[in-house]
Design an enzyme around this catalytic site. Structure first.
Site, PDB file in Angstrom:
ATOM      1  N   CYS A 136       1.941  -4.437   7.896  1.00 33.85           N
ATOM      2  CA  CYS A 136       3.279  -3.882   8.106  1.00 33.85           C
ATOM      3  C   CYS A 136       3.413  -3.199   9.455  1.00 33.85           C
ATOM      4  CB  CYS A 136       3.645  -2.925   6.979  1.00 33.85           C
ATOM      5  SG  CYS A 136       2.633  -1.419   6.897  1.00 33.85           S
ATOM      6  N   CYS A 178      -4.249   1.061   1.889  1.00 34.65           N
ATOM      7  CA  CYS A 178      -2.917   1.543   1.558  1.00 34.65           C
ATOM      8  C   CYS A 178      -2.686   1.555   0.052  1.00 34.65           C
ATOM      9  CB  CYS A 178      -1.872   0.664   2.248  1.00 34.65           C
ATOM     10  SG  CYS A 178      -0.171   1.211   1.979  1.00 34.65           S
TER      11      CYS A 178
END
Length: 377
Positions: free
Chosen positions: A208, A106
């Site tokens: 997340c 990410c």
């Protein structure tokens, strides 16, 4: 006209990125805040309340900081990009019998690129994040002209490990204002400025899109029928190959795992290898986890453009790893062979390996396989 130019700051709503924006604002930058919406947890079928950088509360916290200081704030929806790159990689690696690191993916392949594209549209010269690390450009020696990531001074918070994949071009436009500070100092600064809610805010260390930490459940929801497809493989003993029992499917195990094996063996047993092709999970005792070296590919070198000669390093095989002294050799343009000074436990293919020279990040890559010097796996 600002003193230092216009800068786009990635703001998650937490104390670190918020104070990064505050510091840059106080230094005289023209700050624009941006919060990236990477994932909608409700769509995953999980049961835990959405938390962390993607939650509505976090977005509102980032916006409130921006409003209080008088600079603009935007929300950038990158859920499609995130899903295609990070989540597809996450599921794909488990299906290959490897253990992925979605946070590195990410940071290096989604957030930086997304920030820089939006920075260009907003005429921002720089981007900034709240990572605990430092950047410099060297002026002499073998690294002259190159941008180098180095460790933050707070050894407990240092995040240089997750930044090995950031390109030279991206580093040239990046500012990391927290690298020379300790977490305690950031908390003091927030308190002095009246941002008590940031000081008291709990921090999330979960993935997340898997906030309940149940990656097995996530895989099952993401890939309907996976559980039935991979069930019934064998646990086999390291060295002898003796069948010890049945497991739930190779994607549901990771190297070094001890708990959650679903069987009692009379002694602590650990996952030492995952064999996708035969749906076998190899188990052994703790000493069976040690390897002498590994092969690393999909490289990104920062301090040097190539490793011309074998180089003495400290190499980390996971984020919280203290690092082990190792000799690295770039045997091919996209391949580094690592030989450790002493054996390293639980090296997991799919994780990131990062090479250090002192505090400097030489570069890193993805672990493809580990080995013993007798060539056994």
């Amino acid at each position: 006209m600002s003193k230092h130019g216009r800068i786009l700051v990635a703001m998650s709503g937490g104390i670190d990125s918020s104070l990064a924006a505050v510091m840059l604002h106080e230094e005289g930058y023209e700050v624009i805040g941006m919060t990236m919406k990477t994932w909608d947890y409700a769509s995953s079928g999980g049961t835990k309340k959405e938390t962390g950088c993607c939650s509505l509360d976090s977005i509102n916290d980032a916006r409130n900081i921006s409003v209080s200081l008088g600079f603009p704030h935007y929300i950038l929806d990158i859920r499609n990009e995130f899903g295609d790159a990070v989540i597809d990689h996450f599921t794909g690696e488990y299906l290959e019998g490897r253990t992925p690191n979605p946070c590195v993916m990410c940071n290096t392949h989604i957030k930086w690129d997304a920030l820089l594209r939006r920075a260009d549209r907003l005429d921002c010269e720089f981007i900034a994040t709240g990572h605990y690390a430092n950047i410099r450009q060297d002026s002499e020696g073998a690294s002259a002209g190159r941008y180098v990531i180095s460790k933050g001074i707070d050894t407990l918070k240092d995040q240089s490990y997750v930044l090995w994949g950031v390109s030279q071009e991206s580093l040239s436009r990046t500012r990391l204002p927290l690298g020379h500070l300790r977490k305690s100092e950031i908390r003091e600064m927030a308190t002095e400025r009246g941002f008590i809610e940031l000081v008291n805010k709990s921090e999330s260390y979960e993935i997340c899109f898997v906030p309940d930490n149940d990656y097995r459940g996530f895989l099952k929801r993401r890939i309907p029928g996976l559980e039935q497809e991979v069930a019934g493989g064998n646990f086999v003993m390291e060295g002898t190959g003796k069948v010890l029992g049945k497991h739930e499917g190779y994607p549901f195990y990771t190297i070094g795992q001890r708990k959650g094996l679903g069987m009692a063996f009379g002694q602590p047993m650990f996952v030492t290898e995952i064999r996708k092709d035969t749906n076998e999970v190899v188990l052994g005792v703790d000493t069976d986890l040690f390897r002498d070296g590994m092969i690393v590919s999909k490289l990104n070198l920062q301090k040097y453009d190539r490793i011309a000669e074998p180089l003495d390093t400290v190499t980390k095989v996971r984020y919280k790893d203290a690092g082990t002294r190792a000799m690295i050799s770039q045997t091919e343009p996209d391949r580094i062979e690592v030989l450790f000074e002493q054996g390293v436990s639980a090296i997991a293919p799919g994780q990131a390996a990062v090479f250090y020279e002192g505090d400097d990040v030489i570069g890193g890559g993805w672990i493809m396989k580990s080995f013993r010097q007798d060539n056994s796996i």
